[in-house]
Design a protein around this motif. Structure first.
Motif, PDB file in Angstrom:
ATOM      1  N   TYR A 179      -5.955 -15.589 -28.917  1.00 56.83           N
ATOM      2  CA  TYR A 179      -5.563 -16.783 -29.646  1.00 56.83           C
ATOM      3  C   TYR A 179      -4.061 -16.770 -29.889  1.00 56.83           C
ATOM      4  O   TYR A 179      -3.473 -15.723 -30.169  1.00 56.83           O
ATOM      5  N   ARG A 180      -3.479 -17.954 -29.796  1.00 56.48           N
ATOM      6  CA  ARG A 180      -2.111 -18.125 -30.257  1.00 56.48           C
ATOM      7  C   ARG A 180      -2.166 -18.975 -31.523  1.00 56.48           C
ATOM      8  O   ARG A 180      -2.642 -20.120 -31.494  1.00 56.48           O
ATOM      9  N   LEU A 181      -1.703 -18.406 -32.617  1.00 54.18           N
ATOM     10  CA  LEU A 181      -1.771 -19.065 -33.918  1.00 54.18           C
ATOM     11  C   LEU A 181      -0.387 -19.279 -34.490  1.00 54.18           C
ATOM     12  O   LEU A 181       0.533 -18.497 -34.242  1.00 54.18           O
ATOM     13  N   GLN A 182      -0.261 -20.355 -35.282  1.00 53.13           N
ATOM     14  CA  GLN A 182       0.865 -20.501 -36.191  1.00 53.13           C
ATOM     15  C   GLN A 182       0.358 -20.229 -37.598  1.00 53.13           C
ATOM     16  O   GLN A 182      -0.811 -20.493 -37.906  1.00 53.13           O
ATOM     17  N   HIS A 183       1.244 -19.738 -38.461  1.00 54.80           N
ATOM     18  CA  HIS A 183       0.802 -19.170 -39.737  1.00 54.80           C
ATOM     19  C   HIS A 183       1.744 -19.580 -40.859  1.00 54.80           C
ATOM     20  O   HIS A 183       2.971 -19.578 -40.690  1.00 54.80           O
ATOM     21  N   ILE A 184       1.159 -19.946 -41.976  1.00 55.08           N
ATOM     22  CA  ILE A 184       1.917 -20.170 -43.212  1.00 55.08           C
ATOM     23  C   ILE A 184       1.337 -19.261 -44.283  1.00 55.08           C
ATOM     24  O   ILE A 184       0.113 -19.219 -44.481  1.00 55.08           O
ATOM     25  N   LEU A 185       2.196 -18.534 -44.967  1.00 55.77           N
ATOM     26  CA  LEU A 185       1.783 -17.638 -46.041  1.00 55.77           C
ATOM     27  C   LEU A 185       2.473 -18.051 -47.335  1.00 55.77           C
ATOM     28  O   LEU A 185       3.685 -18.272 -47.365  1.00 55.77           O
ATOM     29  N   ILE A 186       1.693 -18.144 -48.390  1.00 58.13           N
ATOM     30  CA  ILE A 186       2.231 -18.220 -49.750  1.00 58.13           C
ATOM     31  C   ILE A 186       1.866 -16.901 -50.415  1.00 58.13           C
ATOM     32  O   ILE A 186       0.711 -16.653 -50.760  1.00 58.13           O
ATOM     33  N   GLY A 187       2.850 -16.017 -50.526  1.00 59.65           N
ATOM     34  CA  GLY A 187       2.594 -14.678 -51.031  1.00 59.65           C
ATOM     35  C   GLY A 187       2.383 -14.654 -52.530  1.00 59.65           C
ATOM     36  O   GLY A 187       2.942 -15.467 -53.275  1.00 59.65           O
ATOM     37  N   LEU A 188       1.551 -13.721 -52.986  1.00 56.62           N
ATOM     38  CA  LEU A 188       1.279 -13.536 -54.402  1.00 56.62           C
ATOM     39  C   LEU A 188       1.831 -12.185 -54.836  1.00 56.62           C
ATOM     40  O   LEU A 188       1.426 -11.160 -54.301  1.00 56.62           O
ATOM     41  N   ARG A 189       2.755 -12.195 -55.767  1.00 57.67           N
ATOM     42  CA  ARG A 189       3.340 -10.941 -56.208  1.00 57.67           C
ATOM     43  C   ARG A 189       2.358 -10.172 -57.082  1.00 57.67           C
ATOM     44  O   ARG A 189       1.414 -10.743 -57.664  1.00 57.67           O
ATOM     45  N   ASP A 190       2.568  -8.864 -57.187  1.00 60.40           N
ATOM     46  CA  ASP A 190       1.721  -8.026 -58.023  1.00 60.40           C
ATOM     47  C   ASP A 190       1.824  -8.480 -59.478  1.00 60.40           C
ATOM     48  O   ASP A 190       2.910  -8.834 -59.964  1.00 60.40           O
ATOM     49  N   GLY A 235       6.344 -19.828 -37.870  1.00 56.95           N
ATOM     50  CA  GLY A 235       5.067 -19.185 -38.141  1.00 56.95           C
ATOM     51  C   GLY A 235       4.320 -18.738 -36.901  1.00 56.95           C
ATOM     52  O   GLY A 235       3.148 -18.352 -36.976  1.00 56.95           O
ATOM     53  N   ASP A 236       4.961 -18.766 -35.738  1.00 55.80           N
ATOM     54  CA  ASP A 236       4.294 -18.452 -34.469  1.00 55.80           C
ATOM     55  C   ASP A 236       3.976 -16.962 -34.391  1.00 55.80           C
ATOM     56  O   ASP A 236       4.878 -16.126 -34.394  1.00 55.80           O
ATOM     57  N   LEU A 237       2.699 -16.639 -34.310  1.00 56.23           N
ATOM     58  CA  LEU A 237       2.259 -15.242 -34.210  1.00 56.23           C
ATOM     59  C   LEU A 237       2.167 -14.778 -32.768  1.00 56.23           C
ATOM     60  O   LEU A 237       1.887 -13.601 -32.517  1.00 56.23           O
ATOM     61  N   GLY A 238       2.381 -15.680 -31.811  1.00 58.66           N
ATOM     62  CA  GLY A 238       2.263 -15.309 -30.407  1.00 58.66           C
ATOM     63  C   GLY A 238       0.809 -15.178 -29.984  1.00 58.66           C
ATOM     64  O   GLY A 238      -0.115 -15.272 -30.791  1.00 58.66           O
TER      65      GLY A 238
END
Length: 445
Positions: A179-190, A235-238
């Protein structure tokens, strides 16, 4: 080294350099005030300006509209800080990329672009790019790759039991699915509070609505909003094997049509969206042609010159033509400790397992044929092809893919954790109003 250079960092500044972009207008003067203090190092305003221009040009080459300047600056600054803390870690670990190694990488890079090193440097300068800056960027990438290998990838072990469990989990799924995916992350801090967590969830749900219902470009939104390592790459993960993706991504990708965006994924310390760009897959058997050969190796040494070694090899070759056995002569004369005790027998080997000069000479022979003496970096050889066979290596290849997938998946997860830990432990002081992230408003990290 050159074959991996483009993968050293997910958001390599090298990509923009290789796209032949102009970094600063001719005659522009860099701004040399300190923008950020990172541990015992600094990031200058001029560095941010150069990296921002690189990122802008790289985004435009993909026909994507760059995000607003403040959003792009935030992404660029986050990347520069991550690069700085990792190169500092490499330096603390005693990792140094000397000029000899750096020049070798640059030479290979120039050759990939059909240039000599001097032509490559001139091409960069003609576009307004500082060649010395590029050298140091690549030096940093090599150092980060080295420390990552030592502190992350080098500590990951994959057992045969791990492979068995992985393959059992893959039962019923299509082999070789990619799979070739694009990705968006909203990170959550500790330590994030439930209310803050709900705010971030609402934020990513709003982002999904903008893309799915509002028609915004996933790639452009990723550049502006994502906290992921590949943000500035849209966001391209390849293209990746399904089994190399995080389990939640793999499950989502399997259910998506090309062009479709997933629901919000809650995993790995953040909220995620993925978009399926391309899918490949299918079952197929894998066969490999293997060659079994014997050889005699005559190596130059302290008492025998290369010419004397060549002469001895020719004498032995003539004795074989006169009827003596290569196997018996190998047992008596060969300098290869690995095969000498087996009468020169190298066993069956697939293509590419032996050095190219040896492989080429061996491949030119029919079973029962014997080569003329020839040289490699190891010395002078005489080789005889004993047999050839075609072997089904489907299961072996499947286990090898599984091992690599587990290794890559764990490495990606560990790298993200390692990088976040370095960032959290770093002293970061913002010197320019507006650069400080909202969560750092009260105290510098």
């Amino acid at each position: 080294m050159n074959c991996t250079l483009r993968r050293l960092l997910p958001l390599s500044v090298l990509s923009a350099t290789l796209a032949a972009v102009s970094i600063m207008p001719a005659g522009a003067q860099p701004l040399d005030r300190i923008a950020v203090v990172v541990n015992d190092g600094v990031i200058l305003e001029s560095e941010i300006a150069i990296a921002t221009q690189q990122a802008t040009e790289q985004i435009r080459t993909r026909d994507v509209t760059p995000p607003p300047p403040d959003a792009l600056r935030r992404q660029v600054l986050d990347r520069l800080i991550m690069v700085r803390v990792q190169t500092q870690r490499a330096e603390m670990a005693g990792i140094r990329i000397d000029d000899r190694e750096l020049n070798e990488v640059l030479t290979n890079l120039a050759q990939e672009n059909d240039m000599s090193l001097s032509q490559f440097a001139d091409a960069l300068r003609s576009q307004g790019t500082d060649y010395l800056t590029v050298r140091e960027q690549i030096r940093d990438e090599l150092a980060i790759n080295r420390i990552r290998g030592r502190e992350v990838e080098g500590r990951i072990n994959v057992s045969e039991n791990d492979i068995d469990i992985h393959l059992a989990q893959q039962e019923g799924r299509a082999d070789d699915a990619e799979y070739r995916l694009q990705h968006i992350l909203i990170g959550l801090r500790d330590g994030i509070s439930p209310d803050e967590r709900n705010e971030e969830l609402a934020r990513i749900e709003s982002i999904r609505e903008r893309i799915v219902d509002g028609g915004e470009s996933f790639e452009a939104v990723a550049i502006a909003e994502s906290d992921g390592q590949q943000a500035l790459d849209g966001g391209d993960l390849g293209m990746r094997p399904a089994e190399a993706l995080p389990a939640a991504f793999e499950e989502a990708a399997a259910s998506l049509e090309v062009g479709e965006v997933s629901d919000v994924i809650d995993a790995g310390g953040g909220f995620h969206l993925v978009k399926l760009i391309e899918r490949k897959g299918g079952d197929q058997r894998q066969n490999v042609d293997e060659t079994r050969a014997r050889h005699i190796l005559i190596q130059p040494n302290a008492i025998r010159s290369d010419e004397e070694s060549r002469t001895l090899a020719r004498e032995l070759h003539q004795r074989i033509l006169d009827g003596e056995s290569l196997a018996e002569l190998a047992a008596e004369y060969s300098d290869d400790p690995g095969s000498k005790n087996n009468e020169g027998d190298l066993g069956f080997n697939p293509p590419g397992a032996l050095v190219p000069q040896f492989q080429e000479r061996m491949d030119a022979l029919e079973p029962g044929e014997i080569s003329e003496p020839f040289s490699t970096q190891f010395g002078w050889h005489i080789v005889e092809v004993v047999d050839r066979r075609t072997r089904d290596v489907t299961e072996l290849a499947k286990r090898a893919r599984a091992r690599n997938a587990i290794q890559n998946r764990r490495a990606a997860e560990e790298y993200d954790s390692w990088a976040r830990r370095l960032r959290a432990e770093a002293y970061v002081e913002y010197r320019i109003e507006g650069d400080k992230p909202p969560e750092d408003d009260e105290d510098a990290t």
